[in-house]
Structures are given as structure tokens and as C-alpha cells.
Design a protein around this motif. Structure first.
Motif, PDB file in Angstrom:
ATOM      1  N   UNK A  35       0.865  -1.185   0.000  1.00 52.08           N
ATOM      2  CA  UNK A  35       0.000   0.000   0.000  1.00 52.08           C
ATOM      3  C   UNK A  35       0.900   1.233   0.000  1.00 52.08           C
ATOM      4  N   UNK A  36       0.822   2.028  -1.057  1.00 47.29           N
ATOM      5  CA  UNK A  36       1.693   3.203  -1.181  1.00 47.29           C
ATOM      6  C   UNK A  36       0.946   4.477  -0.801  1.00 47.29           C
ATOM      7  N   UNK A  37       1.676   5.583  -0.752  1.00 45.35           N
ATOM      8  CA  UNK A  37       1.079   6.859  -0.346  1.00 45.35           C
ATOM      9  C   UNK A  37       0.082   7.377  -1.371  1.00 45.35           C
ATOM     10  N   UNK A  38       0.418   7.206  -2.645  1.00 40.62           N
ATOM     11  CA  UNK A  38      -0.426   7.746  -3.717  1.00 40.62           C
ATOM     12  C   UNK A  38      -0.118   6.997  -5.010  1.00 40.62           C
ATOM     13  N   UNK A  39      -1.121   6.683  -5.771  1.00 38.88           N
ATOM     14  CA  UNK A  39      -0.911   5.987  -7.038  1.00 38.88           C
ATOM     15  C   UNK A  39      -0.742   6.991  -8.176  1.00 38.88           C
ATOM     16  N   UNK A  40      -0.134   6.521  -9.244  1.00 39.67           N
ATOM     17  CA  UNK A  40      -0.071   7.327 -10.465  1.00 39.67           C
ATOM     18  C   UNK A  40       1.104   8.263 -10.584  1.00 39.67           C
ATOM     19  N   UNK A  41       1.976   8.337  -9.557  1.00 38.82           N
ATOM     20  CA  UNK A  41       3.167   9.172  -9.687  1.00 38.82           C
ATOM     21  C   UNK A  41       4.363   8.278  -9.978  1.00 38.82           C
ATOM     22  N   UNK A  42       5.378   8.836 -10.596  1.00 36.12           N
ATOM     23  CA  UNK A  42       6.506   8.030 -11.084  1.00 36.12           C
ATOM     24  C   UNK A  42       7.202   7.253  -9.980  1.00 36.12           C
ATOM     25  N   UNK A  43       7.327   7.850  -8.803  1.00 36.65           N
ATOM     26  CA  UNK A  43       8.033   7.180  -7.709  1.00 36.65           C
ATOM     27  C   UNK A  43       7.382   5.839  -7.392  1.00 36.65           C
ATOM     28  N   UNK A  44       6.071   5.842  -7.239  1.00 35.66           N
ATOM     29  CA  UNK A  44       5.403   4.604  -6.858  1.00 35.66           C
ATOM     30  C   UNK A  44       5.105   3.709  -8.055  1.00 35.66           C
ATOM     31  N   UNK A  45       5.098   4.266  -9.259  1.00 38.84           N
ATOM     32  CA  UNK A  45       5.065   3.414 -10.451  1.00 38.84           C
ATOM     33  C   UNK A  45       6.343   2.575 -10.505  1.00 38.84           C
ATOM     34  N   UNK A  46       7.453   3.210 -10.159  1.00 38.00           N
ATOM     35  CA  UNK A  46       8.732   2.503 -10.138  1.00 38.00           C
ATOM     36  C   UNK A  46       8.732   1.445  -9.033  1.00 38.00           C
ATOM     37  N   UNK A  47       8.153   1.767  -7.869  1.00 40.75           N
ATOM     38  CA  UNK A  47       8.073   0.791  -6.782  1.00 40.75           C
ATOM     39  C   UNK A  47       7.262  -0.430  -7.215  1.00 40.75           C
ATOM     40  N   UNK A  48       6.203  -0.200  -7.976  1.00 41.70           N
ATOM     41  CA  UNK A  48       5.357  -1.303  -8.431  1.00 41.70           C
ATOM     42  C   UNK A  48       6.124  -2.277  -9.318  1.00 41.70           C
ATOM     43  N   UNK A  49       7.127  -1.784 -10.034  1.00 42.32           N
ATOM     44  CA  UNK A  49       7.982  -2.673 -10.825  1.00 42.32           C
ATOM     45  C   UNK A  49       8.636  -3.705  -9.912  1.00 42.32           C
ATOM     46  N   UNK A  50       9.134  -3.245  -8.760  1.00 38.47           N
ATOM     47  CA  UNK A  50       9.748  -4.163  -7.805  1.00 38.47           C
ATOM     48  C   UNK A  50       8.751  -5.118  -7.176  1.00 38.47           C
ATOM     49  N   UNK A  51       7.558  -4.603  -6.867  1.00 32.84           N
ATOM     50  CA  UNK A  51       6.513  -5.438  -6.272  1.00 32.84           C
ATOM     51  C   UNK A  51       6.148  -6.580  -7.221  1.00 32.84           C
ATOM     52  N   UNK A  52       5.935  -6.236  -8.487  1.00 29.77           N
ATOM     53  CA  UNK A  52       5.575  -7.256  -9.479  1.00 29.77           C
ATOM     54  C   UNK A  52       6.734  -8.215  -9.745  1.00 29.77           C
ATOM     55  N   UNK A  66      -1.421  -1.235  -4.261  1.00 29.67           N
ATOM     56  CA  UNK A  66      -2.570  -0.340  -4.300  1.00 29.67           C
ATOM     57  C   UNK A  66      -2.213   0.953  -3.568  1.00 29.67           C
ATOM     58  N   UNK A  67      -3.047   1.952  -3.703  1.00 26.49           N
ATOM     59  CA  UNK A  67      -2.836   3.202  -2.992  1.00 26.49           C
ATOM     60  C   UNK A  67      -3.945   4.173  -3.308  1.00 26.49           C
ATOM     61  N   UNK A  68      -4.089   5.222  -2.508  1.00 26.88           N
ATOM     62  CA  UNK A  68      -5.132   6.217  -2.775  1.00 26.88           C
ATOM     63  C   UNK A  68      -4.811   7.034  -4.026  1.00 26.88           C
ATOM     64  N   UNK A  69      -5.842   7.588  -4.626  1.00 28.61           N
ATOM     65  CA  UNK A  69      -5.651   8.412  -5.822  1.00 28.61           C
ATOM     66  C   UNK A  69      -5.137   9.798  -5.472  1.00 28.61           C
ATOM     67  N   UNK A  70      -5.289  10.172  -4.207  1.00 27.91           N
ATOM     68  CA  UNK A  70      -4.810  11.471  -3.736  1.00 27.91           C
ATOM     69  C   UNK A  70      -3.950  11.283  -2.506  1.00 27.91           C
ATOM     70  N   UNK A  71      -3.137  12.287  -2.217  1.00 23.20           N
ATOM     71  CA  UNK A  71      -2.282  12.243  -1.034  1.00 23.20           C
ATOM     72  C   UNK A  71      -3.149  12.480   0.201  1.00 23.20           C
ATOM     73  N   UNK A  72      -3.708  11.389   0.744  1.00 24.23           N
ATOM     74  CA  UNK A  72      -4.705  11.505   1.804  1.00 24.23           C
ATOM     75  C   UNK A  72      -4.536  10.338   2.778  1.00 24.23           C
ATOM     76  N   UNK A  73      -4.158  10.651   4.017  1.00 22.32           N
ATOM     77  CA  UNK A  73      -3.917   9.609   5.019  1.00 22.32           C
ATOM     78  C   UNK A  73      -5.173   8.808   5.328  1.00 22.32           C
ATOM     79  N   UNK A  74      -6.329   9.472   5.335  1.00 22.93           N
ATOM     80  CA  UNK A  74      -7.583   8.776   5.639  1.00 22.93           C
ATOM     81  C   UNK A  74      -7.920   7.759   4.555  1.00 22.93           C
ATOM     82  N   UNK A  75      -7.679   8.122   3.292  1.00 22.84           N
ATOM     83  CA  UNK A  75      -7.926   7.182   2.196  1.00 22.84           C
ATOM     84  C   UNK A  75      -6.998   5.976   2.297  1.00 22.84           C
ATOM     85  N   UNK A  76      -5.745   6.219   2.643  1.00 21.24           N
ATOM     86  CA  UNK A  76      -4.808   5.107   2.795  1.00 21.24           C
ATOM     87  C   UNK A  76      -5.250   4.190   3.945  1.00 21.24           C
ATOM     88  N   UNK A  77      -5.722   4.781   5.014  1.00 18.87           N
ATOM     89  CA  UNK A  77      -6.198   4.004   6.153  1.00 18.87           C
ATOM     90  C   UNK A  77      -7.349   3.085   5.749  1.00 18.87           C
TER      91      UNK A  77
END
Length: 335
Positions: A35-52, A66-77
Motif C-alpha cells: 500500500x503506497x502513499x499515492x498511485x499514479x506518480x513516477x516514484x510509486x510506479x517505479x516501486x510497483x515494478x519491484x513489487x511485481x 494499491x494506494x489512494x488516488x490522492x495524497x490523503x492519510x484517511x484514504x490510505x487508512x
């Protein structure tokens, strides 16, 4: 009415079904969700390469991110709560705001779910927190590079994705402590501005600071998107070479600003390797193994992890994974 022979046959059948179910449970793939902080940004797209990659290389292990579409702690929770309800085998989470996740991660541990975290060395309800490096030292090193560019004098400011992002605050604080100790002619103004891990918001904040402090000489960014927003603001103002910008970033994203001189340099660790390390740790925990001091996780930057007791039930495993680049060498890294 069932005769004795039929009853025996039924008992045998039920026993066979029970054995088959137990066998199926034993052979059930290990389900690890990152579970990442936010989906769709390059940093976590790169992390997903490692996960897969970890899932593909390890038969019997299912991995996904997976991760929230926005930088939102409540959504991640809420995403983590859903995984706890589904009782996955392990959760690897890059905590947006560690205290927010404590109650749900506590429930996860109580249900037997293995919990691994990243960028959250203050997380109590985790079995292993994976850190790419010593966060205070990383922030201090960014600040040394910034100071050299600034001639060790003048005003500077710092940005973070959020004040709840433990590691990013540690980098900013590490930079501030370093400057206070080593560079008395440098003055920190408007420290730790929040960008919400959003380049547009970092850009708006940098423009605001440039207006407020027209004599400012430097910025230290924390989120991988901070340098993009700051660099854009500096470039638009024609201040390349006059305002220094250093921070965490990815070479592919920061390239144009490194080339123009709007960003002097960046540092990073490979998110792909962090994804691999978290999932490796999660699998080990599910299999009843421990992460021990000096262990080689078989991943670049994590070949000799330093392990110490964490603030809660688990341990903190720290690697040596940071990389520094500038205009001269960023092309060596294709991400």
C-alpha cells in the motif's frame, strides 16, 4: 435411515474433504499487498515494478500494489482496513502518516497478518520497518550540497510532502540541524512547507516564497515532486544559477531542470529495490523467519542491513541505498 456402512462412507468422505481443504490451505499462495502513499506518480510506479518483479520471481507468492488516488492519510487508512477485513497474509505499507495507521495496523497484527512498513521508523504496530538509509544523515548530506551551491550564505527554505510523512520531516530536520551546526551564515526561512506530494502545489509554494523572500538563495525539497515544482518556479523567474535547488527526486523527472540548471542536484534510492525489500521481508515473516543485524537481503543497497529495536513491537532495518546525481551523471539511471 442411514446404515452403518453408509455412515462410514460419509465419515471417510468428510475426512477426505477435510484433508483436501487442509492441503489446499497449505498450498495457498502467500498474499502480500503493498500500500503506497499515492498511485499514479513516477516514484510509486517505479516501486510497483519491484513489487511485481518479486511476485514473478517467487512461485507461490501473489503480490500487488494499491494506494489512494490522492495524497490523503484517511484514504490510505481505509485501504488498509479493507485488507485487514480480507485477512491477507501480509501488508507492506509506505505510511502517509504513521500515527493515523496505528489502530488498523494493530488490528492487522492481532489477526495474524504480518506488517512491514517503509519510511516510518516511528511506526509502533509493525514487525519490520525498512529504511533505505539513515534519514537524518541523508537530509544533512542534501543540505551540504545545497550549502556548497549557495556559498554557505543566505536564506533558504524547505518543503515536505506532508508534516505527517516521517522520513521527509526527518530529512528536512536533518538539513536544518546540519545548517545550524555548520553554516552560521545560512538562514532558514519558512521551514517545512507542505506540498501534498504534488508538483503543482510545490510550484505554487515556491512562487509564494520567491515573492516573500526575493533574496532567497536556496531550497531543499523532500517529496520526489518538490524539486519539479521548485525547479519550474525558478526557471520561470530566470533564476537558474542564482537560486540553488536540491532534494529527493527521480532522474527521469528532474532531467529537464538538471539540464537547465534550475535544479542543481537530486538524491534518491531506487523505489523498485525498496519494493523488493519490503516484499522480501514480508515473505520471510510469513514463513516464520526474522530479519537480523547484518543480513543480506539480496537486493542492492540492502546487502548488509543494520537492525535495531523499533519504537513498538518490531525492528527497524536500515540499508545503505542512497544515490546522488547532478547534470553530469543523471543519465546513468534509467528511471
Amino acid at each position: 435411515m442411514m446404515n452403518k456402512k453408509s455412515a462410514c462412507l460419509m465419515v471417510s468422505a468428510l475426512a477426505a474433504v477435510g484433508f483436501a481443504s487442509a492441503l489446499q490451505a497449505q498450498n495457498k499462495p502467500i498474499d502480500i499487498v503493498t500500500v503506497v502513499k499515492i498511485t499514479g506518480i513516477s516514484w510509486f510506479n517505479r516501486m510497483e515494478v519491484g513489487v511485481k518483479e518479486f511476485g514473478a520471481a517467487n512461485p507461490g507468492v501473489n503480490t500487488r500494489q494499491i494506494g489512494p488516488a490522492q495524497s490523503d492519510a484517511a484514504q490510505q487508512q481505509r485501504l488498509v482496513e479493507d485488507l485487514v477485513a480480507k485477512k491477507v497474509d501480509a501488508i507492506a505499507v509506505v505510511s502517509m502518516d504513521p500515527p493515523t495507521l496505528e489502530p488498523v495496523l494493530k488490528r492487522a497484527l492481532e489477526r495474524g497478518i504480518k506488517v512491514v512498513t517503509h519510511e516510518a521508523d516511528n511506526q509502533k504496530n509493525t514487525l519490520v520497518d525498512i529504511e533505505a538509509f539513515d534519514n537524518t544523515a541523508y537530509g544533512a548530506r542534501l543540505n551540504d550540497r545545497l550549502a556548497a551551491c549557495m556559498g554557505e550564505t543566505g536564506k533558504w527554505s524547505s518543503l515536505v510532502g506532508s508534516l505527517g510523512s516521517q522520513s521527509q520531516v526527518q530529512w528536512a530536520d536533518g538539513g536544518a540541524a546540519n545548517a545550524a551546526k555548520k553554516y552560521p551564515k545560512m538562514t532558514l526561512v519558512d521551514a517545512k512547507n507542505e506540498s501534498a506530494n504534488d508538483a503543482e502545489k510545490a510550484y505554487a509554494k515556491a512562487k509564494e516564497i520567491l515573492r516573500k523572500h526575493p533574496d532567497i538563495k536556496g531550497f531543499q525539497g523532500s517529496s520526489s515532486l518538490d524539486v519539479l515544482g521548485i525547479g519550474r518556479a525558478v526557471e520561470e523567474a530566470g533564476l537558474q544559477g542564482k537560486v540553488c535547488v536540491y532534494g529527493t527526486g527521480l532522474p527521469s523527472e528532474a532531467a529537464k531542470f538538471l539540464e537547465s540548471g534550475a535544479v542543481g542536484g537530486i538524491a534518491f534510492w531506487d523505489p523498485k529495490d525498496a519494493g523488493l525489500a519490503m516484499n522480501k521481508a514480508a515473505r520471510m515473516l510469513v514463513e516464520g523467519k526474522k530479519i537480523t543485524d547484518g543480513m543480506d537481503l539480496g537486493i542492492p543497497g540492502y546487502n548488509k542491513v543494520s537492525v535495531k529495536k523499533g519504537p513498538g513491537v518490531g525492528v527497524i532495518a536500515t540499508g545503505q541505498a542512497w544515490v546522488e546525481v547532478d547534470k553530469k551523471n543523471y543519465k546513468q539511471y534509467a528511471f
